[in-house]
Motif scaffolding. Structure first.
Motif, mmCIF file in Angstrom:
data_model
loop_
_atom_site.group_PDB
_atom_site.id
_atom_site.type_symbol
_atom_site.label_atom_id
_atom_site.label_comp_id
_atom_site.label_asym_id
_atom_site.label_seq_id
_atom_site.Cartn_x
_atom_site.Cartn_y
_atom_site.Cartn_z
ATOM 1 N N ALA A 426 0.853 -1.194 0.000
ATOM 2 C CA ALA A 426 0.000 0.000 0.000
ATOM 3 C C ALA A 426 0.887 1.242 0.000
ATOM 4 C CB ALA A 426 -0.908 0.000 1.228
ATOM 5 N N ALA A 427 0.272 2.382 -0.325
ATOM 6 C CA ALA A 427 1.012 3.651 -0.354
ATOM 7 C C ALA A 427 0.006 4.780 -0.333
ATOM 8 C CB ALA A 427 1.864 3.741 -1.621
ATOM 9 N N SER A 428 0.465 5.946 0.118
ATOM 10 C CA SER A 428 -0.413 7.118 0.031
ATOM 11 C C SER A 428 0.375 8.308 -0.467
ATOM 12 C CB SER A 428 -1.045 7.448 1.389
ATOM 13 O OG SER A 428 -0.088 8.025 2.238
ATOM 14 N N VAL A 429 -0.360 9.272 -1.034
ATOM 15 C CA VAL A 429 0.279 10.514 -1.454
ATOM 16 C C VAL A 429 -0.616 11.674 -1.027
ATOM 17 C CG1 VAL A 429 -0.658 10.308 -3.820
ATOM 18 C CG2 VAL A 429 1.261 11.835 -3.381
ATOM 19 N N TRP A 430 0.019 12.709 -0.500
ATOM 20 C CA TRP A 430 -0.698 13.913 -0.049
ATOM 21 C C TRP A 430 -0.316 15.067 -0.949
ATOM 22 C CZ3 TRP A 430 -4.215 14.070 4.004
ATOM 23 C CH2 TRP A 430 -4.337 12.883 4.732
ATOM 24 N N THR A 431 -1.292 15.652 -1.614
ATOM 25 C CA THR A 431 -1.060 16.800 -2.492
ATOM 26 C C THR A 431 -2.380 17.500 -2.739
ATOM 27 O OG1 THR A 431 -0.445 17.466 -4.732
ATOM 28 C CG2 THR A 431 -1.189 15.217 -4.497
ATOM 29 N N ASN A 432 -2.316 18.801 -3.037
ATOM 30 C CA ASN A 432 -3.538 19.553 -3.351
ATOM 31 C C ASN A 432 -3.848 19.553 -4.837
ATOM 32 O OD1 ASN A 432 -3.852 20.172 -0.737
ATOM 33 N ND2 ASN A 432 -3.801 22.393 -0.980
ATOM 34 N N LYS A 439 -1.240 11.243 -11.376
ATOM 35 C CA LYS A 439 -0.014 10.777 -12.048
ATOM 36 C C LYS A 439 0.881 10.046 -11.052
ATOM 37 C CE LYS A 439 0.721 14.793 -14.282
ATOM 38 N NZ LYS A 439 1.442 15.822 -14.964
ATOM 39 N N PHE A 440 0.973 10.602 -9.862
ATOM 40 C CA PHE A 440 1.822 9.991 -8.836
ATOM 41 C C PHE A 440 1.251 8.633 -8.416
ATOM 42 C CE2 PHE A 440 4.121 9.479 -4.914
ATOM 43 C CZ PHE A 440 5.299 10.186 -5.105
ATOM 44 N N ALA A 441 -0.067 8.605 -8.225
ATOM 45 C CA ALA A 441 -0.723 7.366 -7.778
ATOM 46 C C ALA A 441 -0.503 6.238 -8.785
ATOM 47 C CB ALA A 441 -2.213 7.611 -7.576
ATOM 48 N N ARG A 442 -0.568 6.586 -10.077
ATOM 49 C CA ARG A 442 -0.379 5.563 -11.109
ATOM 50 C C ARG A 442 1.006 4.951 -11.053
ATOM 51 N NH1 ARG A 442 -3.218 7.419 -16.629
ATOM 52 N NH2 ARG A 442 -5.325 7.280 -15.829
ATOM 53 N N LYS A 443 1.988 5.782 -10.685
ATOM 54 C CA LYS A 443 3.373 5.292 -10.701
ATOM 55 C C LYS A 443 3.765 4.582 -9.414
ATOM 56 C CE LYS A 443 5.077 8.586 -14.054
ATOM 57 N NZ LYS A 443 5.507 9.967 -14.163
ATOM 58 N N LEU A 444 2.932 4.664 -8.397
ATOM 59 C CA LEU A 444 3.252 3.958 -7.152
ATOM 60 C C LEU A 444 3.051 2.462 -7.362
ATOM 61 C CD1 LEU A 444 1.617 6.335 -4.526
ATOM 62 C CD2 LEU A 444 4.035 5.690 -4.598
ATOM 63 N N ARG A 445 4.045 1.693 -6.957
ATOM 64 C CA ARG A 445 3.962 0.248 -7.149
ATOM 65 C C ARG A 445 3.380 -0.361 -5.870
ATOM 66 N NH1 ARG A 445 7.570 -3.608 -6.210
ATOM 67 N NH2 ARG A 445 7.590 -5.470 -7.527
ATOM 68 N N THR A 448 -2.671 -1.159 -3.113
ATOM 69 C CA THR A 448 -3.682 -0.157 -2.758
ATOM 70 C C THR A 448 -2.987 1.198 -2.625
ATOM 71 O OG1 THR A 448 -5.007 -1.772 -1.535
ATOM 72 C CG2 THR A 448 -5.421 0.543 -1.053
ATOM 73 N N VAL A 449 -3.559 2.219 -3.257
ATOM 74 C CA VAL A 449 -3.007 3.582 -3.164
ATOM 75 C C VAL A 449 -4.100 4.503 -2.628
ATOM 76 C CG1 VAL A 449 -2.120 5.536 -4.495
ATOM 77 C CG2 VAL A 449 -1.388 3.210 -5.069
ATOM 78 N N THR A 461 -13.441 -3.832 -2.267
ATOM 79 C CA THR A 461 -12.270 -3.665 -3.152
ATOM 80 C C THR A 461 -11.209 -4.712 -2.841
ATOM 81 O OG1 THR A 461 -11.388 -2.040 -1.598
ATOM 82 C CG2 THR A 461 -12.533 -1.172 -3.525
ATOM 83 N N PRO A 462 -10.406 -5.096 -3.863
ATOM 84 C CA PRO A 462 -9.375 -6.110 -3.618
ATOM 85 C C PRO A 462 -8.250 -5.592 -2.732
ATOM 86 C CG PRO A 462 -9.555 -5.589 -5.982
ATOM 87 C CD PRO A 462 -10.451 -4.652 -5.263
ATOM 88 N N PHE A 463 -7.602 -6.506 -2.041
ATOM 89 C CA PHE A 463 -6.498 -6.140 -1.153
ATOM 90 C C PHE A 463 -5.375 -7.160 -1.301
ATOM 91 C CE2 PHE A 463 -4.263 -6.271 2.937
ATOM 92 C CZ PHE A 463 -3.899 -4.937 3.048
ATOM 93 N N GLY A 464 -4.186 -6.680 -1.586
ATOM 94 C CA GLY A 464 -3.033 -7.563 -1.723
ATOM 95 C C GLY A 464 -1.891 -6.752 -2.296
ATOM 96 N N GLY A 465 -0.773 -7.410 -2.598
ATOM 97 C CA GLY A 465 0.400 -6.618 -2.939
ATOM 98 C C GLY A 465 1.145 -7.021 -4.187
#
Ligand code: NAD
Length: 494
Positions: A426-432, A439-445, A448-449, A461-465
């Motif tokens: 999983a990963a998160s991004v904080w931006t306004n 764009k950032f979310a798409r590039k996170l490997r 779940t983002v 929703t699916p959950f896994g890595g």
């Protein structure tokens, strides 16, 4: 909600069922062996749990196979199957307090969390998959007019589920829901620390009308019962959640036995990226804190790394400090407690070993960081700054309330750091900036983002890595595929 003393008394008064559950009945281990199950919060002996081994796994798998082959569940009218699952979900809800207490005494988690999250969510998962039973359709392929080609989903047979101790009831429900909805039978091997909720779930399943043998629970050691289940020739699939090293063994056991399917839900080192155009740093800080300190960091997708773009760290840390001032840490039975101790002395000692690394390579302790010893399993929320991206603190899953901070000079470096571990859960991004977020979310490997949030999770929703976080996906309609195989049937219409 009752007060602390009432919950404590109720916990002490519990008489949990602790035998093996095979063929709809509680029985002793064939060897007669048990292991002691201690409460992490006060060290009292809760009960002796039957210690299943190969013989018990053989009995459980035989019962599951007999039930499967008989068609008593696998061929039951979908409408009736659904009614049983829904009745079971209702019973889980009715026994919510008992299930929450069992989960709390086994794992040491706050009773408030067990009551508001673990117990109701487990019931919801069973209900949700029950609802799918009479709403999922198979396919007719676009074959020539003189033929009929049907694509149907067939149950696999006997499923083996091996689960960990951090969210035992919920993770068990993620396996049970889709496996049973698809018509399989199942044998669950809970973690040594946390067998009690699975046993209660099984008892309630039978009370709801699930035929005997369809759902069996064999507590025991991983190296004995877990291994026997994963090597069993009549088990069609192992659904595993746990650590990477054990996940590797699961693949090996499968290869060395019947090449059963293996789905792996493993660990993580999830990044929380704060870009410098994020203006609501107060919300970011409180969300970041929950993402790591919830369940004392013993969460596979815990947001254990913050990656902060230049310019906002000072303010973010100030908000984190402030949030922590009112974060209630302590007695698991106090309904106001938000974080309690770790699950075991072993886990506490693992976390201590990481705290020993602070300062060895320029790391700076911002708060927390004190080791504990003896029966004290409470490690305070910890934040470590100046952590080198390739250090053990930044790369390894600590599985405790320890957040590491890494600086990024710009967005590109933040992305590289976020993707810079072997994990991808999983990963998160904080931006306004909404375009930047996408764009950032798409590039996170990551499986779940989250954008400007963390830990929004639901059965829908699916959950896994990705990578070392495993290859399986629990939850959602996609999980139905994981517990079935496609079959094509051609009919010549000439
Ligand atoms: P673990 O791998 O030690 O144990 C998990 C299960 O495997 C237990 O039931 C255990 O008895 C069994 N087991 C252990 N050794 C075995 C063996 N040799 N053969 C067969 N079975 C064996 O993991 P843990 O310490 O209980 O759980 C923590 C780990 O689980 C963390 O790494 C965490 O990130 C991961 N986890 C992942 C998810 C996810 O969905 N991705 C969810 C929760 C936990």
């Amino acid at each position: 909600m009752s007060d602390t003393q009432t919950w404590q008394k109720r916990a002490l008064d519990l008489k949990p069922q602790s035998q093996i559950f095979i063929d709809g009945k509680f029985v002793d281990a064939a060897s007669g062996k048990t292991f002691e199950n201690f409460s992490p919060s006060d060290g009292h002996l809760i009960c002796n749990v039957a210690s299943g081994d190969t013989e018990d796994i053989n009995r459980a798998v035989a019962s599951a196979k007999k039930a499967y082959d008989s068609g008593v569940w696998s061929e039951m009218n979908p409408r009736d199957k659904k009614a049983i699952m829904l009745r079971w979900a209702q019973l889980l809800n009715e026994h919510r307090e008992e299930l929450a207490l069992l989960e709390a005494i086994d794992t040491g988690r706050p009773i408030a969390d067990a009551l508001s999250v673990d117990a109701p969510n487990s019931a919801r998962v069973i209900q949700w998959y029950g609802e799918t039973i009479d709403k999922t359709y198979d396919e007719i392929a676009p074959a020539p007019r003189n033929a009929l080609a049907m694509v149907t989903r067939e149950p696999l047979g006997v499923i083996g589920a091996v689960v960990p101790w951090n969210y035992p009831m919920m993770i068990t429900s993620w396996k049970l829901g889709p496996a049973l909805a698809m018509g399989n039978s199942i044998v669950v091997k809970p973690a040594e620390n946390s067998s009690l909720s699975a046993l209660k779930m099984a008892e309630l399943a039978i009370a709801a009308g699930l035929p005997a043998g369809v759902f069996n629970v064999v507590p025991g050691l991983g190296s004995e019962a877990g291994q026997a289940l994963a090597r069993h020739m009549d088990v069609a699939k192992i659904a595993f959640t746990g650590s990477g090293p054990t996940g590797r063994k699961m693949m090996q056991y499968a290869a060395e036995s019947n090449m059963k399917q293996v789905s792996l839900e493993l660990g993580g080192k999830s990044p929380q990226v704060v870009l410098n155009d994020c203006t609501d740093l107060e919300t970011a800080a409180s969300t970041i804190a929950w993402a790591i300190y919830y369940n004392a960091g013993q969460t596979c997708n815990a947001g254990s790394r913050i990656i902060v773009e230049k310019g906002v760290k000072e303010e973010l840390f100030a908000h984190l400090h402030k949030f922590l001032e009112s974060f209630v840490v302590g007695n698991q039975f106090d309904p106001t407690t938000q974080m309690a101790g770790l699950v075991s002395e072993l886990q506490r000692d693992r976390v201590n070993a990481y705290l020993d690394l602070i300062g060895q390579d320029g790391e700076k302790l911002i708060f927390g960081g004190q080791k504990t010893s003896g029966k004290d399993l409470l490690i305070k929320p910890t934040l470590i700054d100046n952590v080198k991206p390739d250090s053990r603190l930044a790369q390894e899953e600590i599985f405790g309330p320890v957040l590491v901070a890494i600086d990024a000079k710009d967005e590109a470096e933040a992305l590289q750091l976020a993707n810079g571990t072997e994990y991808g859960l999983a990963a998160s991004v904080w931006t306004n900036n909404v375009a930047r977020a996408h764009k950032f979310a798409r590039k996170l490997r990551a499986g779940t983002v989250w954008v400007n949030t963390f830990d929004m999770l639901d059965v829908i929703t699916p959950f896994g890595g990705f990578g070392a976080s495993g290859n399986g996906r629990d939850k959602s309609l996609h999980a139905l595929d994981a517990y079935s195989a496609l079959k094509t049937t051609w009919v010549d219409l000439n």
